[in-house]
Design an enzyme around this catalytic site. Sequence first.
Site, PDB file in Angstrom:
ATOM      1  CB  CYS A 121      -0.907  -0.048   1.225  1.00  0.00           C
ATOM      2  SG  CYS A 121      -1.795   1.480   1.551  1.00  0.00           S
ATOM      3  CB  CYS A 124       0.324   1.848   4.110  1.00  0.00           C
ATOM      4  SG  CYS A 124      -1.360   1.226   3.977  1.00  0.00           S
TER       5      CYS A 124
END
Length: 196
Positions: A121, A124
């Site tokens: 991600c 993230c």
Amino acid sequence: MATLLESLTVPAPTFPKPKPKPKPKPTTTTPLSALASPVHRRSLRLPHVKGLKLSVNSSTLNRSPGSFLTLTSSRLSRGARIVCEAQETAVEVAAVTDATWKTVVLESESPVLVEFWAPWCGPCRMIHPVIDELAAQYTGKLKCYKVNTDDCPSIATQYGVRSIPTVIIFKNGEKKEAIIGAVPKTTLTTSIEKFL
């Protein structure tokens, strides 16, 4: 499964060409060493960095039987590879798993911030430094943890995490607030302050 590799291209340094020095005219009193052309060496000055650990490639180690490992200086000076690793300067945010979830998060006496993330991600990775800063800023007042949703999908499912990054604040074992997406630090700070 796709893998994302990051790369950084650094341009080669450019050096100004050295100006040729005029050669002295040979006379009978000039020594021969003065006639030799000087060797121009180019060097690159790098910034001084503190807080780095030095590790040496294992191929530069001389292992003699019955003795300690010693560095072979002749091999090291001929271009052995030296690797520098940055030491951890930020507070390390610990990972939580299915086995530790109850004791670490639900039974905590202080408020807990949990970041749900995955290695693939991109957003993230953007919020990781923010969580690290918050962990350092609220040391002693708030505990911060990370849950890898690929490794612990049951925790994410239990708390309705459908997109990552999601940050959930727990107090007295109860879910109090969820913040979805890579948000600015001020947004997280505002949410945290409500529960301290």
